[in-house]
Design a protein around this motif. Structure first.
Motif, PDB file in Angstrom:
ATOM      1  N   ASP A 573       2.995  45.688   8.659  1.00  0.00           N
ATOM      2  CA  ASP A 573       3.198  45.195   7.302  1.00  0.00           C
ATOM      3  C   ASP A 573       4.408  45.904   6.699  1.00  0.00           C
ATOM      4  N   THR A 574       5.192  45.151   5.938  1.00  0.00           N
ATOM      5  CA  THR A 574       6.380  45.706   5.300  1.00  0.00           C
ATOM      6  C   THR A 574       6.409  45.255   3.849  1.00  0.00           C
ATOM      7  N   ARG A 575       6.040  46.177   2.954  1.00  0.00           N
ATOM      8  CA  ARG A 575       5.939  45.859   1.544  1.00  0.00           C
ATOM      9  C   ARG A 575       5.077  44.601   1.347  1.00  0.00           C
ATOM     10  N   GLN A 576       5.616  43.564   0.711  1.00  0.00           N
ATOM     11  CA  GLN A 576       4.784  42.402   0.417  1.00  0.00           C
ATOM     12  C   GLN A 576       4.505  41.533   1.639  1.00  0.00           C
ATOM     13  N   GLU A 577       5.223  41.774   2.739  1.00  0.00           N
ATOM     14  CA  GLU A 577       4.933  41.052   3.975  1.00  0.00           C
ATOM     15  C   GLU A 577       3.685  41.649   4.618  1.00  0.00           C
ATOM     16  N   ALA A 578       2.602  40.897   4.630  1.00  0.00           N
ATOM     17  CA  ALA A 578       1.326  41.398   5.157  1.00  0.00           C
ATOM     18  C   ALA A 578       1.009  40.775   6.507  1.00  0.00           C
ATOM     19  N   ASN A 579       2.049  40.431   7.255  1.00  0.00           N
ATOM     20  CA  ASN A 579       1.838  39.732   8.516  1.00  0.00           C
ATOM     21  C   ASN A 579       2.001  40.626   9.734  1.00  0.00           C
ATOM     22  N   GLY A 580       1.695  41.901   9.586  1.00  0.00           N
ATOM     23  CA  GLY A 580       1.775  42.811  10.711  1.00  0.00           C
ATOM     24  C   GLY A 580       0.498  42.827  11.535  1.00  0.00           C
ATOM     25  N   LEU A 581       0.638  43.239  12.804  1.00  0.00           N
ATOM     26  CA  LEU A 581      -0.539  43.511  13.624  1.00  0.00           C
ATOM     27  C   LEU A 581      -1.157  44.844  13.249  1.00  0.00           C
TER      28      LEU A 581
END
Length: 628
Positions: A573-581
């Motif tokens: 996840d990178t700040r507002q991007e919550a699409n990490g594994l």
């Protein structure tokens, strides 16, 4: 997990320049507290902040922890506002010594740096991702002294001709962009060198001849009696010893590795994720006024494409990659520690990936060291500018040349990506000048490094390219699998409009066996319920739903008989991007074993074999189709 082959004590993994270290000459890390100031009114130069005096003392009204950017909490400043100009100051722990030169190195300063020592201007550097250094010897006093180093960094927030990657040009992060990284964000350090010293090394392996070409760049022209000596060793075994006369400031020499002539032994000497074999080198320069010795390393490996495959060491290799933004909550683009960089590589591999695509960032050389050491393929990418203009062309080209020079000897890097998703060439499909620029970057990269594949514009709107790459954020198994079901559907895709409504290829390029890869897909968002600022390309509400979506999307790619590799969006996840594994703190959102099983899939041989399509086999698994 691979057992690490022993390396000599000459190579320190924490060294900021892993492939050129001086084991007999200690280096001084300048990380820690520096005096600091914002300069929002751009008055620092006029008021003499680079000199000693009352005005300068009053200006530096706080301290920052280097090398963390002032926007980050790790810096002690934690101010994400718009501050285009910042200043740094500290006393250097160095003094003049006869017969030795003192060099001050900067790993990276974003974006333009001006540097002074005791009020004397040393020079400037432009480019937020590349290293630079100054020889400060002649400004040092004899005997003990307290020279003061001052750095002014200018990172223009609104300047979209400046290569900035995913750093936001607006005041606050929005969309897929995050806070800026201003000023010093990689190590600053001092080393002592002799009068004649090695300024740069590069290694180019050649598997066909079983040799490696060494290029040595000295700081000045050598005397006629100067010689360069090279000892190559693997563990405790000396492989080769050679001596040659450089003849000029820059010299090359091919070194034949005799052991590589034995065919059965070649595999054990070749570098790969499964066998990250590193050959160490001690390079010495001797002669009048010379006495330099450096430690380095390289890997015997090749990267190429043919017959629709990516080839590693001339064998088809299926690429399982993940998008790596290299952004940390506490330290932003700067790594929080040396251990964190190693842990990043280890976790990526533990999750089942054999590659990472560094996204819109030129990664810290210490990360590349651990990718070399632990065995992880890397796609090297440049941070993009956003506008097309002569200024943007000059800045991008200059910085990209420096990136390739810095990193071309790392065996982990197997592909170069100068452009991504038409950033910086927004009208490439309509403007011949923008297409010529993308084509020019492709050929420039091939000229600087002909040993690796180059992707001209990752995702869509390709000029010439060694790999045809697609960004496909389809949200169901059926939607994604349909485009890659067989060679005919894949060809139709590449000759038409892609998944996001962009033309895929802009030139009629001859088929050279370029493989097809899906280099962005997935992006499944999974966060705590109620977090309305987080997003993904699709969303899962529970762990079970997250796992099901991942299996559906990964299998859609893995079942294709024509796709040579993939890159999942994204690792963390990178700040507002919550699409990490994993989340922003690197905690996996599912058990590691579960994610690994999804990433690897059920391929018979994940190192090279494509799944054949049987006539009675439907690529689309009806159990994975979203029927709604």
């Amino acid at each position: 997990m691979n057992t690490l082959a022993p390396l000599s004590g000459a190579l320190a993994p924490s060294h900021p320049r892993p492939q050129l270290q001086r084991p007999g000459s200690p280096w001084t890390d300048l990380s820690g507290h520096w005096d600091f100031s914002h300069d929002d009114d751009d008055r620092g130069i006029a008021d003499g902040w680079y000199t000693a005096g009352t005005a300068a003392d009053a200006a530096f009204d706080r301290q920052i922890v280097v090398p963390y950017p002032p926007e980050s909490t790790a810096s002690g400043i934690a101010d994400t506002g718009v501050h285009p100009i910042v200043w740094y100051r500290r006393v250097l722990p160095v003094q003049r010594r006869n017969g030795r030169r003192a060099l001050v190195h900067f790993g990276a300063v974003d974006y333009r740096a001006d540097v002074w020592l005791d009020g004397q201007y040393l020079g400037s550097h432009e480019g937020g991702s590349t290293p630079f250094w100054f020889d400060v010897t002649d400004l040092l006093a004899e005997g003990p002294s307290s020279p003061v180093l001052v750095v002014r960094a200018h990172d223009a927030t609104r300047d979209v001709a400046q290569p900035r990657g995913k750093q936001d040009w607006q005041d606050d992060p929005h969309g897929i962009w995050y806070e800026r990284t201003t000023g010093i964000w990689q190590p600053v350090w001092i080393e002592e060198v002799p009068e004649l010293f090695i300024e740069h090394l590069s290694w180019t392996p050649d598997l066909t001849s079983g040799s490696v070409e060494l290029a040595v760049e000295l700081n000045r022209d050598p005397s006629p009696e100067t010689t360069v000596g090279v000892v190559l060793h693997l563990g405790g075994e000396v492989l080769e010893r050679v001596t040659f006369a450089p003849g000029a400031r820059t010299a090359t020499h091919s070194i034949r590795i005799d052991r590589y002539r034995n065919g059965p032994e070649q595999g054990s000497l070749q570098w790969s994720p499964e066998n990250p074999c590193l050959i160490e080198a001690i390079v010495t320069v001797t002669g009048a006024g010379a006495g330099d010795e450096v430690a380095s390393y390289f890997g015997m490996r090749s990267a190429s494409v043919a017959n629709g495959h990516f080839l590693l060491n001339d064998r088809p290799y299926y690429v399982r990659s993940v998008l790596e933004q290299g952004f940390w909550p506490e330290s932003h683009l700067a790594a929080p520690s040396d251990d964190a960089l190693r842990g990043e590589v280890e976790l990526i591999k533990a999750l089942g990936f054999n590659a990472a695509r560094i996204h819109q960032k030129v990664e810290d050389p210490r990360f590349l060291y651990w990718a070399d050491r632990l065995g992880l393929l890397i796609w090297g990418e440049n941070a993009s500018a956003y506008e097309f203009s002569p200024t943007a062309i000059e800045r991008m080209t200059t910085e990209w040349i420096s990136v390739i020079k810095r990193d071309r000897s790392h065996p982990c890097i197997v592909t170069w990506v100068p452009l991504n998703e038409s950033w910086g060439v927004p009208q490439i499909s309509l403007d011949p000048a923008q297409l010529s620029y993308a084509q020019g970057l492709y050929h420039l990269t091939k000229a600087l490094d002909p040993t690796r594949p180059v992707v001209s514009n990752d995702g869509w709107e390709h000029a010439d390219s060694d790999i045809w790459t697609v960004h496909d954020y389809g949200t169901t198994h059926a939607e994604v699998a349909a485009s890659y079901a067989n060679a005919e559907t894949a060809l139709e895709l590449m000759d038409s409009i892609g998944p996001v409504g962009r033309r895929m290829r802009l030139l009629d390029v001859a088929d050279r066996g370029q493989p097809l890869m899906v280099t962005e897909f997935g992006g499944v968002g999974y966060v705590n319920p109620g977090d309305d600022k987080a997003w993904g390309y699709s969303t899962a509400q529970t762990p079970e739903e997250f796992e099901a979506l991942l299996r559906a999307l990964f299998s859609a790619i893995q079942l294709s008989p024509v796709v040579a590799g993939f890159c999942y969006t994204q690792f963390s996840d990178t700040r507002q991007e919550a699409n990490g594994l994993v989340d922003a703190d690197r905690r996996p959102k599912l058990p590691v074993a579960t994610i690994r099983s999804i990433v690897i899939g059920d391929r018979v041989d994940t190192t090279w074999q494509r799944r054949p399509r049987r006539p009675d086999h439907d690529l689309i698994d009806p159990d994975l189709v979203d029927t709604e």
